[in-house]
Design an enzyme around this catalytic site. Sequence first.
Site, PDB file in Angstrom:
ATOM      1  N   ASP A   3       0.830  -1.202   0.000  1.00 31.69           N
ATOM      2  CA  ASP A   3       0.000   0.000   0.000  1.00 31.69           C
ATOM      3  C   ASP A   3       0.865   1.252   0.000  1.00 31.69           C
ATOM      4  OD1 ASP A   3      -2.753  -0.210  -0.167  1.00 31.69           O
ATOM      5  OD2 ASP A   3      -3.021  -0.647   1.964  1.00 31.69           O
ATOM      6  N   GLU A  30     -13.955  -1.837  -2.730  1.00 34.51           N
ATOM      7  CA  GLU A  30     -14.265  -2.061  -1.317  1.00 34.51           C
ATOM      8  C   GLU A  30     -15.618  -1.468  -0.942  1.00 34.51           C
ATOM      9  OE1 GLU A  30     -12.331  -1.317   3.138  1.00 34.51           O
ATOM     10  OE2 GLU A  30     -11.165  -0.878   1.339  1.00 34.51           O
TER      11      GLU A  30
END
EC number: 2.1.2.11
Length: 264
Positions: free
Chosen positions: A84, A181
């Site tokens: 990330d 998401e």
Amino acid sequence: MSKVTSSTLLKYKQEGRKFTALTAYDASFASAFDGEGIDVLLVGDSLGMVLQGHDDTLPVTTADIAYHTRCVRRGIERSLLIADMPFMSYATPEQAMENATALMQAGANMVKLEGGHWLLETVTKLTERGIPVCAHLGLTPQSVHVFGGFKVQGRDAENAQRILDEAKALEAAGAQLLVVECIPESLATAITQALTIPVIGIGAGATTDGQILVMHDVLGISSGYIPRFSKNYLKQTGEIRSAVRAYIEEVANGTFPSSEHTFS
């Protein structure tokens, strides 16, 4: 055992084979997950919450992610490793290049960035310079304060269309993977069908090409709250490796995520 690459995941999508991903932050857990056949490991900025005890992911730094990426890299042989890029580490293409380079040098195979149209130039520049990109749309945790909390995204027609358009644009800009998401399953289905690249879902229903969960939720070692879209596999198996195998099997046969883990 052949290594998983973005080409492997693309082949899985083309064959209709579901794949699995988990977060990992150290060599020991990463080795266990890798050994049981998890296809993708993510050194997520979720470490800010599950390891560092913060309320959100914003305090995490590139140095934090790089450290844990090095740890995970030493524990794996097969899995694709994604790192990330934390909050405000890619505000400009130049900043993104510098920080993504550090994460690739730490052992990542790919970097993940949150955002839509404003990221297109950055995605293209990273890709052109040999840094593969995984994009992330829907509930993007680094924007939690803009959203007013951790809320499902894309429920109304306008925002659903925006997310779909951004997904297509990110693929065109060079993204090789996409995470979606906390969006309705119908939207996740539309995105997965519209894109050539593999789509990984979390809280996005069962129709995406792959699924990802936070390891602490899968193993029931979170701070007491387990998101609706997740599942404690350790509770039903009693052993870590068995829990991972159960997760892989349920994704493969389509029993996870079920309707109770899905948003409409």
